[in-house]
Write a protein that holds these residues in place. Structure first.
Motif, PDB file in Angstrom:
ATOM      1  N   GLN A 105      74.945  61.785  62.683  1.00 53.30           N
ATOM      2  CA  GLN A 105      76.342  62.175  62.492  1.00 53.30           C
ATOM      3  C   GLN A 105      76.790  61.890  61.058  1.00 53.30           C
ATOM      4  OE1 GLN A 105      77.960  59.863  65.771  1.00 53.30           O
ATOM      5  NE2 GLN A 105      78.336  61.734  66.968  1.00 53.30           N
ATOM      6  N   LYS A 106      76.324  60.779  60.501  1.00 53.79           N
ATOM      7  CA  LYS A 106      76.635  60.456  59.104  1.00 53.79           C
ATOM      8  C   LYS A 106      76.041  61.520  58.175  1.00 53.79           C
ATOM      9  CE  LYS A 106      77.010  55.490  59.723  1.00 53.79           C
ATOM     10  NZ  LYS A 106      76.428  54.175  59.515  1.00 53.79           N
ATOM     11  N   THR A 107      74.831  61.943  58.470  1.00 52.50           N
ATOM     12  CA  THR A 107      74.203  62.995  57.669  1.00 52.50           C
ATOM     13  C   THR A 107      75.021  64.280  57.754  1.00 52.50           C
ATOM     14  OG1 THR A 107      72.010  62.037  57.999  1.00 52.50           O
ATOM     15  CG2 THR A 107      72.094  64.344  57.342  1.00 52.50           C
ATOM     16  N   ALA A 108      75.493  64.607  58.947  1.00 52.65           N
ATOM     17  CA  ALA A 108      76.320  65.810  59.116  1.00 52.65           C
ATOM     18  C   ALA A 108      77.570  65.715  58.247  1.00 52.65           C
ATOM     19  CB  ALA A 108      76.700  65.985  60.590  1.00 52.65           C
ATOM     20  N   ILE A 109      78.246  64.591  58.298  1.00 57.69           N
ATOM     21  CA  ILE A 109      79.466  64.395  57.506  1.00 57.69           C
ATOM     22  C   ILE A 109      79.143  64.526  56.019  1.00 57.69           C
ATOM     23  CG2 ILE A 109      81.226  62.701  56.848  1.00 57.69           C
ATOM     24  CD1 ILE A 109      80.946  61.606  59.805  1.00 57.69           C
ATOM     25  N   ASP A 110      78.046  63.919  55.608  1.00 57.87           N
ATOM     26  CA  ASP A 110      77.661  63.967  54.194  1.00 57.87           C
ATOM     27  C   ASP A 110      77.320  65.377  53.723  1.00 57.87           C
ATOM     28  OD1 ASP A 110      78.015  61.240  54.157  1.00 57.87           O
ATOM     29  OD2 ASP A 110      75.881  60.756  54.236  1.00 57.87           O
ATOM     30  N   ARG A 111      76.802  66.200  54.596  1.00 57.89           N
ATOM     31  CA  ARG A 111      76.457  67.577  54.218  1.00 57.89           C
ATOM     32  C   ARG A 111      77.667  68.508  54.267  1.00 57.89           C
ATOM     33  NH1 ARG A 111      70.623  68.007  56.630  1.00 57.89           N
ATOM     34  NH2 ARG A 111      69.611  66.509  55.252  1.00 57.89           N
ATOM     35  N   ILE A 112      78.608  68.213  55.124  1.00 57.28           N
ATOM     36  CA  ILE A 112      79.795  69.056  55.253  1.00 57.28           C
ATOM     37  C   ILE A 112      80.723  68.890  54.049  1.00 57.28           C
ATOM     38  CG2 ILE A 112      81.920  69.374  56.597  1.00 57.28           C
ATOM     39  CD1 ILE A 112      80.219  68.594  59.098  1.00 57.28           C
ATOM     40  N   ASN A 113      80.894  67.662  53.585  1.00 51.72           N
ATOM     41  CA  ASN A 113      81.851  67.384  52.512  1.00 51.72           C
ATOM     42  C   ASN A 113      81.687  68.257  51.273  1.00 51.72           C
ATOM     43  OD1 ASN A 113      83.865  65.330  53.221  1.00 51.72           O
ATOM     44  ND2 ASN A 113      82.086  64.062  53.675  1.00 51.72           N
ATOM     45  N   PRO A 114      80.497  68.331  50.668  1.00 53.97           N
ATOM     46  CA  PRO A 114      80.395  69.140  49.442  1.00 53.97           C
ATOM     47  C   PRO A 114      80.604  70.640  49.689  1.00 53.97           C
ATOM     48  CG  PRO A 114      78.241  68.219  50.018  1.00 53.97           C
ATOM     49  CD  PRO A 114      79.248  67.623  50.944  1.00 53.97           C
ATOM     50  N   LEU A 115      80.171  71.129  50.846  1.00 55.62           N
ATOM     51  CA  LEU A 115      80.396  72.548  51.161  1.00 55.62           C
ATOM     52  C   LEU A 115      81.884  72.848  51.277  1.00 55.62           C
ATOM     53  CD1 LEU A 115      77.618  73.226  53.827  1.00 55.62           C
ATOM     54  CD2 LEU A 115      77.808  74.254  51.562  1.00 55.62           C
ATOM     55  N   LEU A 116      82.599  71.970  51.951  1.00 57.14           N
ATOM     56  CA  LEU A 116      84.038  72.171  52.112  1.00 57.14           C
ATOM     57  C   LEU A 116      84.746  72.086  50.760  1.00 57.14           C
ATOM     58  CD1 LEU A 116      86.460  72.650  53.940  1.00 57.14           C
ATOM     59  CD2 LEU A 116      86.589  70.170  54.271  1.00 57.14           C
ATOM     60  N   GLN A 117      84.332  71.144  49.924  1.00 64.67           N
ATOM     61  CA  GLN A 117      84.948  71.012  48.597  1.00 64.67           C
ATOM     62  C   GLN A 117      84.721  72.269  47.762  1.00 64.67           C
ATOM     63  OE1 GLN A 117      83.226  67.382  47.122  1.00 64.67           O
ATOM     64  NE2 GLN A 117      84.618  66.083  48.289  1.00 64.67           N
ATOM     65  N   GLU A 118      83.517  72.804  47.806  1.00 62.63           N
ATOM     66  CA  GLU A 118      83.223  74.015  47.046  1.00 62.63           C
ATOM     67  C   GLU A 118      84.018  75.207  47.587  1.00 62.63           C
ATOM     68  OE1 GLU A 118      79.372  76.485  45.336  1.00 62.63           O
ATOM     69  OE2 GLU A 118      79.035  74.728  46.597  1.00 62.63           O
ATOM     70  N   LEU A 119      84.124  75.305  48.908  1.00 60.59           N
ATOM     71  CA  LEU A 119      84.899  76.389  49.519  1.00 60.59           C
ATOM     72  C   LEU A 119      86.371  76.271  49.138  1.00 60.59           C
ATOM     73  CD1 LEU A 119      85.044  78.832  51.413  1.00 60.59           C
ATOM     74  CD2 LEU A 119      85.253  77.223  53.319  1.00 60.59           C
ATOM     75  N   ALA A 120      86.909  75.063  49.165  1.00 62.05           N
ATOM     76  CA  ALA A 120      88.313  74.853  48.789  1.00 62.05           C
ATOM     77  C   ALA A 120      88.527  75.220  47.323  1.00 62.05           C
ATOM     78  CB  ALA A 120      88.710  73.400  49.046  1.00 62.05           C
ATOM     79  N   SER A 121      87.602  74.842  46.479  1.00 64.36           N
ATOM     80  CA  SER A 121      87.700  75.162  45.056  1.00 64.36           C
ATOM     81  C   SER A 121      87.675  76.673  44.821  1.00 64.36           C
ATOM     82  CB  SER A 121      86.556  74.479  44.305  1.00 64.36           C
ATOM     83  OG  SER A 121      86.560  74.844  42.953  1.00 64.36           O
ATOM     84  N   ASN A 122      86.775  77.364  45.510  1.00 63.18           N
ATOM     85  CA  ASN A 122      86.682  78.818  45.359  1.00 63.18           C
ATOM     86  C   ASN A 122      87.920  79.510  45.915  1.00 63.18           C
ATOM     87  OD1 ASN A 122      84.696  80.976  44.455  1.00 63.18           O
ATOM     88  ND2 ASN A 122      85.311  81.713  46.479  1.00 63.18           N
ATOM     89  N   THR A 123      88.440  79.003  47.020  1.00 64.43           N
ATOM     90  CA  THR A 123      89.659  79.577  47.598  1.00 64.43           C
ATOM     91  C   THR A 123      90.825  79.412  46.623  1.00 64.43           C
ATOM     92  OG1 THR A 123      88.865  79.133  49.835  1.00 64.43           O
ATOM     93  CG2 THR A 123      91.236  79.498  49.578  1.00 64.43           C
ATOM     94  N   THR A 124      90.907  78.261  45.991  1.00 57.25           N
ATOM     95  CA  THR A 124      91.937  78.032  44.979  1.00 57.25           C
ATOM     96  C   THR A 124      91.776  79.007  43.817  1.00 57.25           C
ATOM     97  OG1 THR A 124      92.107  75.705  45.585  1.00 57.25           O
ATOM     98  CG2 THR A 124      92.914  76.310  43.388  1.00 57.25           C
TER      99      THR A 124
END
Length: 186
Positions: A105-124
């Motif tokens: 579960q920790k690995t899942a959280i660690d992998r989700i964070n950078p993808l979400l940050q990049e998606l948020a940045s691109n959406t902005t």
């Protein structure tokens, strides 16, 4: 279909092998940390949210092939931004619970964070581009690239979260069946 079955079979075989070979090691190291139900529930929630986000981003990606008004672009990107924020809220809760999560579960959280940050940045970046081009040029290659990238990032985020949720369910099912069969150590 055959590929998905192959992947599921491979995952199950890998779990069985890992359990067989690592069981004595894990027992020697102490009791392994169990999956957090709250983290699993939040991952499942994020899976649904990311799935909706993926659909919206793909819809907006089709805007590059049609004459859609600036207002339609603005409405769709606002919807996407809201979905990104909703996934962000769920991921923030996951980050708060990270210490209670099992290793996978920790690995899942660690992998989700950078993808979400990049998606948020691109959406902005899309929002900023739309504001700059208000009522203007939306058929530029730059705009098309933003939309394509957003669709790909949303699909990747959805896939990663979905894969981890599926892994967790498969793992839990395997462990339940192993307990029921009372698999003994070798």
């Amino acid at each position: 279909m055959a590929t998905r079955k192959t992947i599921c079979f491979f995952t199950l075989a890998l779990l069985l092998s890992a359990t067989t070979f690592l069981s004595p090691v894990l027992r020697a190291a102490g009791t392994p940390q169990e999956d957090s139900k709250e983290v699993s529930d939040l991952l499942a929630q994020a899976k649904g949210q990311a799935g909706q986000l993926k659909l919206d981003a793909a819809d907006m990606g089709t805007f590059t092939r049609t004459n859609v008004t600036w207002e339609s672009h603005a409405a769709k990107i606002t919807e996407i931004k809201d979905h990104v924020n909703k996934v962000g809220e769920t991921v923030a809760k996951l980050n708060q619970l990270r210490d209670t999560a099992s290793p996978w579960q920790k690995t899942a959280i660690d992998r989700i964070n950078p993808l979400l940050q990049e998606l948020a940045s691109n959406t902005t970046a899309i929002i900023e581009h739309l504001n700059k081009e208000k009522g203007g040029r939306l058929n530029t290659q730059t705009h098309k690239n933003y939309l394509q990238t957003n669709a790909e990032l949303a699909a990747n985020l959805s896939s990663v979260i979905g894969d981890f949720v599926d892994y967790g369910k498969t793992r839990a099912k395997f462990e339940k069946e192993a307990r029921e069969l009372e698999v003994s150590d070798r």
